[in-house]
Design a protein around this motif. Structure first.
Motif, PDB file in Angstrom:
ATOM      1  N   GLU A 141       0.838  -1.200   0.000  1.00 52.60           N
ATOM      2  CA  GLU A 141       0.000   0.000   0.000  1.00 52.60           C
ATOM      3  C   GLU A 141       0.878   1.257   0.000  1.00 52.60           C
ATOM      4  N   ALA A 142       0.408   2.318  -0.673  1.00 56.05           N
ATOM      5  CA  ALA A 142       1.133   3.594  -0.646  1.00 56.05           C
ATOM      6  C   ALA A 142       1.106   4.149   0.782  1.00 56.05           C
ATOM      7  N   LYS A 143       2.172   4.848   1.149  1.00 52.76           N
ATOM      8  CA  LYS A 143       2.281   5.369   2.518  1.00 52.76           C
ATOM      9  C   LYS A 143       1.079   6.248   2.890  1.00 52.76           C
ATOM     10  N   GLU A 144       0.607   7.064   1.937  1.00 51.78           N
ATOM     11  CA  GLU A 144      -0.517   7.968   2.229  1.00 51.78           C
ATOM     12  C   GLU A 144      -1.796   7.183   2.523  1.00 51.78           C
ATOM     13  N   SER A 145      -1.895   5.945   1.998  1.00 55.14           N
ATOM     14  CA  SER A 145      -3.094   5.142   2.257  1.00 55.14           C
ATOM     15  C   SER A 145      -2.994   4.401   3.579  1.00 55.14           C
ATOM     16  N   ARG A 146      -1.787   3.941   3.917  1.00 49.95           N
ATOM     17  CA  ARG A 146      -1.665   3.051   5.089  1.00 49.95           C
ATOM     18  C   ARG A 146      -1.364   3.798   6.383  1.00 49.95           C
ATOM     19  N   ILE A 147      -0.951   5.084   6.274  1.00 53.27           N
ATOM     20  CA  ILE A 147      -0.658   5.846   7.498  1.00 53.27           C
ATOM     21  C   ILE A 147      -1.465   7.141   7.499  1.00 53.27           C
ATOM     22  N   ASN A 148      -2.329   7.249   8.480  1.00 49.80           N
ATOM     23  CA  ASN A 148      -3.127   8.464   8.648  1.00 49.80           C
ATOM     24  C   ASN A 148      -2.692   9.106   9.971  1.00 49.80           C
ATOM     25  N   PRO A 149      -1.831  10.130   9.914  1.00 46.42           N
ATOM     26  CA  PRO A 149      -1.282  10.712  11.147  1.00 46.42           C
ATOM     27  C   PRO A 149      -2.352  11.144  12.142  1.00 46.42           C
ATOM     28  N   PHE A 163       0.556  -1.893  19.285  1.00 46.48           N
ATOM     29  CA  PHE A 163       0.821  -1.958  17.842  1.00 46.48           C
ATOM     30  C   PHE A 163       1.187  -3.382  17.441  1.00 46.48           C
ATOM     31  N   LYS A 164       0.803  -3.747  16.233  1.00 48.03           N
ATOM     32  CA  LYS A 164       1.102  -5.083  15.726  1.00 48.03           C
ATOM     33  C   LYS A 164       1.606  -4.918  14.291  1.00 48.03           C
ATOM     34  N   PHE A 165       2.909  -5.095  14.106  1.00 46.58           N
ATOM     35  CA  PHE A 165       3.489  -4.943  12.775  1.00 46.58           C
ATOM     36  C   PHE A 165       3.750  -6.313  12.165  1.00 46.58           C
ATOM     37  N   VAL A 166       3.362  -6.483  10.910  1.00 43.70           N
ATOM     38  CA  VAL A 166       3.588  -7.751  10.205  1.00 43.70           C
ATOM     39  C   VAL A 166       4.893  -7.629   9.422  1.00 43.70           C
ATOM     40  N   LEU A 167       5.844  -8.503   9.775  1.00 42.41           N
ATOM     41  CA  LEU A 167       7.172  -8.439   9.147  1.00 42.41           C
ATOM     42  C   LEU A 167       7.500  -9.742   8.444  1.00 42.41           C
ATOM     43  N   ASP A 168       8.313  -9.642   7.407  1.00 39.43           N
ATOM     44  CA  ASP A 168       8.830 -10.845   6.751  1.00 39.43           C
ATOM     45  C   ASP A 168      10.349 -10.832   6.850  1.00 39.43           C
ATOM     46  N   ALA A 169      10.955 -11.975   6.559  1.00 39.69           N
ATOM     47  CA  ALA A 169      12.400 -12.119   6.745  1.00 39.69           C
ATOM     48  C   ALA A 169      13.180 -11.121   5.886  1.00 39.69           C
ATOM     49  N   ASP A 170      12.726 -10.863   4.652  1.00 40.56           N
ATOM     50  CA  ASP A 170      13.449  -9.928   3.775  1.00 40.56           C
ATOM     51  C   ASP A 170      13.444  -8.518   4.351  1.00 40.56           C
ATOM     52  N   MET A 171      12.315  -8.152   4.932  1.00 39.89           N
ATOM     53  CA  MET A 171      12.198  -6.812   5.485  1.00 39.89           C
ATOM     54  C   MET A 171      13.136  -6.622   6.677  1.00 39.89           C
ATOM     55  N   VAL A 172      13.284  -7.678   7.463  1.00 35.63           N
ATOM     56  CA  VAL A 172      14.195  -7.618   8.604  1.00 35.63           C
ATOM     57  C   VAL A 172      15.627  -7.552   8.084  1.00 35.63           C
ATOM     58  N   ALA A 173      15.980  -8.441   7.136  1.00 37.30           N
ATOM     59  CA  ALA A 173      17.359  -8.532   6.636  1.00 37.30           C
ATOM     60  C   ALA A 173      17.794  -7.240   5.936  1.00 37.30           C
ATOM     61  N   SER A 174      16.877  -6.596   5.235  1.00 39.55           N
ATOM     62  CA  SER A 174      17.247  -5.392   4.480  1.00 39.55           C
ATOM     63  C   SER A 174      17.346  -4.149   5.372  1.00 39.55           C
ATOM     64  N   GLU A 179      14.034   0.508  10.054  1.00 44.29           N
ATOM     65  CA  GLU A 179      13.907   1.892   9.561  1.00 44.29           C
ATOM     66  C   GLU A 179      12.452   2.384   9.656  1.00 44.29           C
ATOM     67  N   GLU A 180      11.521   1.569   9.208  1.00 49.33           N
ATOM     68  CA  GLU A 180      10.120   2.027   9.168  1.00 49.33           C
ATOM     69  C   GLU A 180       9.491   2.094  10.558  1.00 49.33           C
ATOM     70  N   ILE A 181       9.828   1.125  11.418  1.00 49.82           N
ATOM     71  CA  ILE A 181       9.261   1.160  12.781  1.00 49.82           C
ATOM     72  C   ILE A 181       9.883   2.314  13.568  1.00 49.82           C
ATOM     73  N   ASP A 182      11.196   2.526  13.395  1.00 49.17           N
ATOM     74  CA  ASP A 182      11.854   3.659  14.085  1.00 49.17           C
ATOM     75  C   ASP A 182      11.214   4.987  13.675  1.00 49.17           C
ATOM     76  N   GLU A 183      10.916   5.094  12.386  1.00 49.05           N
ATOM     77  CA  GLU A 183      10.317   6.341  11.886  1.00 49.05           C
ATOM     78  C   GLU A 183       8.961   6.588  12.571  1.00 49.05           C
ATOM     79  N   LEU A 184       8.153   5.523  12.677  1.00 44.88           N
ATOM     80  CA  LEU A 184       6.846   5.659  13.331  1.00 44.88           C
ATOM     81  C   LEU A 184       7.009   5.955  14.817  1.00 44.88           C
TER      82      LEU A 184
END
Ligand code: SF4
Length: 240
Positions: A141-149, A163-174, A179-184
Protein backbone atom coordinates in the motif's frame (compact mmCIF):
# COMPACT_ATOMS: atom_id res chain seq x y z
CA UNK A 1 -27.58 -3.78 7.82
CA UNK A 2 -24.16 -4.91 8.99
CA UNK A 3 -22.05 -7.17 6.75
CA UNK A 4 -20.47 -9.99 8.72
CA UNK A 5 -18.13 -12.52 7.15
CA UNK A 6 -18.09 -14.95 10.10
CA UNK A 7 -18.71 -15.30 13.85
CA UNK A 8 -16.92 -18.04 15.74
CA UNK A 9 -15.52 -19.01 19.10
CA UNK A 10 -11.83 -19.83 19.45
CA UNK A 11 -8.67 -18.80 21.25
CA UNK A 12 -7.03 -15.52 20.30
CA UNK A 13 -3.94 -16.43 18.26
CA UNK A 14 -2.11 -13.11 18.10
CA UNK A 15 -1.00 -10.05 20.02
CA UNK A 16 -1.33 -9.03 23.66
CA UNK A 17 -4.23 -11.39 24.41
CA UNK A 18 -2.92 -14.51 22.65
CA UNK A 19 -4.32 -17.69 24.15
CA UNK A 20 -7.46 -16.12 25.63
CA UNK A 21 -10.90 -17.60 24.90
CA UNK A 22 -12.65 -15.23 22.51
CA UNK A 23 -15.66 -14.78 20.29
CA UNK A 24 -14.58 -13.38 16.93
CA UNK A 25 -16.91 -11.19 14.91
CA UNK A 26 -15.40 -10.62 11.48
CA UNK A 27 -16.93 -7.70 9.58
CA UNK A 28 -16.86 -7.49 5.80
CA UNK A 29 -15.10 -4.75 3.84
CA UNK A 30 -11.76 -2.97 4.03
CA UNK A 31 -10.41 0.35 2.76
CA UNK A 32 -7.03 -1.27 1.90
CA UNK A 33 -6.08 -4.29 -0.23
CA UNK A 34 -2.53 -5.17 0.97
CA UNK A 35 -1.63 -7.01 -2.21
CA UNK A 36 2.02 -7.02 -1.09
CA UNK A 37 1.11 -9.86 1.30
CA UNK A 38 1.54 -12.62 -1.31
CA UNK A 39 -0.96 -11.01 -3.72
CA UNK A 40 -3.77 -10.71 -1.17
CA UNK A 41 -4.24 -10.31 2.56
CA UNK A 42 -4.84 -13.36 4.76
CA UNK A 43 -8.45 -12.26 5.38
CA UNK A 44 -9.20 -11.72 1.68
CA UNK A 45 -12.62 -13.43 2.06
CA UNK A 46 -13.63 -10.49 4.32
CA UNK A 47 -12.13 -7.91 1.96
CA UNK A 48 -12.51 -8.97 -1.66
CA UNK A 49 -15.74 -7.76 -3.31
CA UNK A 50 -16.18 -11.16 -4.99
CA UNK A 51 -16.97 -12.59 -1.52
CA UNK A 52 -19.54 -9.90 -0.70
CA UNK A 53 -22.46 -12.21 -1.46
CA UNK A 54 -21.19 -14.67 1.15
CA UNK A 55 -21.29 -12.07 3.95
CA UNK A 56 -24.28 -12.32 6.24
CA UNK A 57 -26.57 -9.30 6.58
CA UNK A 58 -27.31 -8.59 10.22
CA UNK A 59 -29.39 -6.11 12.13
CA UNK A 60 -28.39 -5.59 15.76
CA UNK A 61 -30.92 -8.07 17.14
CA UNK A 62 -29.79 -10.89 14.87
CA UNK A 63 -26.12 -10.09 15.47
CA UNK A 64 -26.53 -10.23 19.26
CA UNK A 65 -28.46 -13.51 18.99
CA UNK A 66 -25.74 -15.08 16.82
CA UNK A 67 -22.98 -13.69 19.05
CA UNK A 68 -24.63 -15.15 22.18
CA UNK A 69 -25.20 -18.47 20.41
CA UNK A 70 -21.49 -18.75 19.59
CA UNK A 71 -20.34 -17.64 23.03
CA UNK A 72 -19.72 -20.39 25.55
CA UNK A 73 -21.48 -20.24 28.92
CA UNK A 74 -18.35 -19.06 30.67
CA UNK A 75 -16.68 -15.72 30.10
CA UNK A 76 -14.97 -14.98 26.79
CA UNK A 77 -13.28 -11.91 25.34
CA UNK A 78 -14.70 -10.40 22.17
CA UNK A 79 -12.60 -9.63 19.11
CA UNK A 80 -13.99 -7.30 16.45
CA UNK A 81 -12.02 -7.91 13.30
CA UNK A 82 -12.30 -7.88 9.53
CA UNK A 83 -11.62 -6.62 6.94
CA UNK A 84 -11.61 -3.29 8.70
CA UNK A 85 -14.21 -3.19 11.50
CA UNK A 86 -13.90 0.54 12.11
CA UNK A 87 -15.59 1.19 8.75
CA UNK A 88 -18.78 0.33 10.66
CA UNK A 89 -18.17 2.57 13.67
CA UNK A 90 -20.57 5.30 12.47
CA UNK A 91 -23.36 2.84 11.77
CA UNK A 92 -26.28 3.08 14.22
CA UNK A 93 -26.74 -0.71 14.40
CA UNK A 94 -23.04 -1.24 15.05
CA UNK A 95 -23.19 1.35 17.84
CA UNK A 96 -26.08 -0.53 19.44
CA UNK A 97 -24.01 -3.72 19.30
CA UNK A 98 -21.04 -1.84 20.83
CA UNK A 99 -23.27 -0.64 23.69
CA UNK A 100 -24.45 -4.19 24.26
CA UNK A 101 -20.85 -5.48 24.40
CA UNK A 102 -19.74 -2.69 26.73
CA UNK A 103 -22.63 -3.43 29.12
CA UNK A 104 -21.84 -7.16 29.10
CA UNK A 105 -18.40 -6.68 30.67
CA UNK A 106 -16.50 -8.62 28.01
CA UNK A 107 -13.04 -7.32 27.10
CA UNK A 108 -13.45 -6.06 23.54
CA UNK A 109 -10.40 -5.78 21.32
CA UNK A 110 -10.61 -4.25 17.87
CA UNK A 111 -8.16 -5.34 15.18
CA UNK A 112 -7.72 -2.30 12.98
CA UNK A 113 -5.36 -0.89 10.36
CA UNK A 114 -5.68 2.42 12.27
CA UNK A 115 -6.40 4.56 9.21
CA UNK A 116 -9.84 5.74 10.33
CA UNK A 117 -10.50 8.28 13.08
CA UNK A 118 -12.79 6.99 15.82
CA UNK A 119 -15.33 8.92 17.85
CA UNK A 120 -13.89 8.34 21.31
CA UNK A 121 -16.63 10.55 22.75
CA UNK A 122 -18.89 7.49 22.34
CA UNK A 123 -18.26 5.67 25.65
CA UNK A 124 -18.13 2.04 24.39
CA UNK A 125 -15.45 2.94 21.84
CA UNK A 126 -13.34 4.58 24.53
CA UNK A 127 -13.42 1.35 26.55
CA UNK A 128 -12.36 -0.99 23.77
CA UNK A 129 -8.71 -2.06 23.35
CA UNK A 130 -7.22 -1.40 19.92
CA UNK A 131 -4.71 -3.68 18.21
CA UNK A 132 -3.21 -1.16 15.80
CA UNK A 133 -1.99 -3.21 12.88
CA UNK A 134 -0.43 -0.31 11.00
CA UNK A 135 0.71 -1.51 7.61
CA UNK A 136 4.34 -1.11 6.51
CA UNK A 137 5.75 -0.98 2.96
CA UNK A 138 5.61 -4.80 2.57
CA UNK A 139 1.80 -4.48 2.42
CA UNK A 140 2.16 -2.96 -1.05
CA UNK A 141 0.00 0.00 0.00
CA UNK A 142 1.13 3.59 -0.65
CA UNK A 143 2.28 5.37 2.52
CA UNK A 144 -0.52 7.97 2.23
CA UNK A 145 -3.09 5.14 2.26
CA UNK A 146 -1.67 3.05 5.09
CA UNK A 147 -0.66 5.85 7.50
CA UNK A 148 -3.13 8.46 8.65
CA UNK A 149 -1.28 10.71 11.15
CA UNK A 150 -4.48 12.22 12.57
CA UNK A 151 -6.05 8.80 13.21
CA UNK A 152 -2.87 7.37 14.72
CA UNK A 153 -2.37 10.37 17.01
CA UNK A 154 -5.95 10.04 18.20
CA UNK A 155 -5.64 6.29 18.92
CA UNK A 156 -2.43 6.89 20.88
CA UNK A 157 -3.95 9.77 22.87
CA UNK A 158 -7.38 8.33 23.62
CA UNK A 159 -7.22 4.53 23.65
CA UNK A 160 -5.81 1.51 25.41
CA UNK A 161 -3.81 0.14 22.49
CA UNK A 162 -0.84 -1.81 21.24
CA UNK A 163 0.82 -1.96 17.84
CA UNK A 164 1.10 -5.08 15.73
CA UNK A 165 3.49 -4.94 12.77
CA UNK A 166 3.59 -7.75 10.20
CA UNK A 167 7.17 -8.44 9.15
CA UNK A 168 8.83 -10.85 6.75
CA UNK A 169 12.40 -12.12 6.74
CA UNK A 170 13.45 -9.93 3.78
CA UNK A 171 12.20 -6.81 5.49
CA UNK A 172 14.20 -7.62 8.60
CA UNK A 173 17.36 -8.53 6.64
CA UNK A 174 17.25 -5.39 4.48
CA UNK A 175 16.92 -3.11 7.52
CA UNK A 176 13.57 -1.76 6.30
CA UNK A 177 11.72 -3.18 9.31
CA UNK A 178 13.94 -1.24 11.70
CA UNK A 179 13.91 1.89 9.56
CA UNK A 180 10.12 2.03 9.17
CA UNK A 181 9.26 1.16 12.78
CA UNK A 182 11.85 3.66 14.09
CA UNK A 183 10.32 6.34 11.89
CA UNK A 184 6.85 5.66 13.33
CA UNK A 185 8.21 5.48 16.87
CA UNK A 186 9.91 8.84 16.51
CA UNK A 187 7.03 10.58 14.78
CA UNK A 188 4.27 9.34 17.10
CA UNK A 189 6.12 8.65 20.36
CA UNK A 190 5.30 4.93 20.41
CA UNK A 191 6.82 3.09 23.37
CA UNK A 192 8.63 -0.23 22.68
CA UNK A 193 6.56 -2.21 25.20
CA UNK A 194 3.48 -1.44 23.08
CA UNK A 195 5.07 -2.88 19.93
CA UNK A 196 4.41 -6.47 18.85
CA UNK A 197 6.03 -7.80 15.68
CA UNK A 198 4.38 -10.74 14.01
CA UNK A 199 5.75 -12.90 11.16
CA UNK A 200 3.98 -12.69 7.83
CA UNK A 201 2.33 -16.03 7.13
CA UNK A 202 -1.03 -16.98 5.67
CA UNK A 203 0.17 -20.60 5.76
CA UNK A 204 2.24 -22.62 8.20
CA UNK A 205 5.08 -22.89 5.68
CA UNK A 206 5.21 -19.13 5.14
CA UNK A 207 4.98 -18.46 8.88
CA UNK A 208 7.87 -20.82 9.63
CA UNK A 209 9.95 -19.13 6.92
CA UNK A 210 9.63 -15.74 8.64
CA UNK A 211 9.28 -16.52 12.36
CA UNK A 212 12.96 -16.89 13.36
CA UNK A 213 14.04 -13.58 11.74
CA UNK A 214 11.17 -11.71 13.36
CA UNK A 215 11.82 -13.33 16.75
CA UNK A 216 15.50 -12.33 16.62
CA UNK A 217 14.54 -8.82 15.50
CA UNK A 218 12.27 -8.50 18.55
CA UNK A 219 15.04 -9.67 20.89
CA UNK A 220 17.43 -7.10 19.42
CA UNK A 221 14.97 -4.18 19.41
CA UNK A 222 13.34 -5.04 22.78
CA UNK A 223 9.91 -5.49 21.17
CA UNK A 224 7.26 -8.09 21.96
CA UNK A 225 6.97 -11.04 19.61
CA UNK A 226 3.57 -12.24 18.50
CA UNK A 227 3.15 -15.59 16.86
CA UNK A 228 0.10 -16.64 14.80
CA UNK A 229 -0.95 -19.60 16.87
CA UNK A 230 -3.98 -20.50 14.71
CA UNK A 231 -1.78 -20.70 11.57
CA UNK A 232 0.86 -22.76 13.37
CA UNK A 233 -1.77 -25.21 14.64
CA UNK A 234 -4.37 -25.24 11.83
CA UNK A 235 -2.44 -23.95 8.79
CA UNK A 236 -4.88 -22.31 6.31
CA UNK A 237 -8.14 -23.48 7.90
CA UNK A 238 -10.71 -20.69 8.41
CA UNK A 239 -12.89 -20.03 11.46
CA UNK A 240 -10.50 -21.51 14.05
S1 SF4 B 1 -5.83 -3.80 6.22
FE1 SF4 B 1 -5.92 -5.91 7.01
S2 SF4 B 1 -7.90 -6.72 6.30
FE2 SF4 B 1 -7.48 -4.86 5.11
S3 SF4 B 1 -6.52 -5.63 3.24
FE3 SF4 B 1 -4.85 -5.09 4.68
S4 SF4 B 1 -4.38 -7.00 5.80
FE4 SF4 B 1 -6.39 -7.27 4.77
Amino acid sequence: MLSVSEIFYSLQGEGRYAGRPSVFVRFGGCNLRCEGFGGKCDSYYAVDASFRESWGKYDTKRLIAEYEFKKPYLYADTVLTGGEPTLWFKDAEFREFAEYLAASGTLVSVETNATKEIDFGFAPFANFVYALSVKLSNSGEAKESRINPAALTSFIKHSNHFFKFVLDADMVASGKAKEEIDELKNEFGIVPQNIYCMPLGASKEELLGNAKSVFEFCVEERYCYSDRVHIRVFDKKRGV
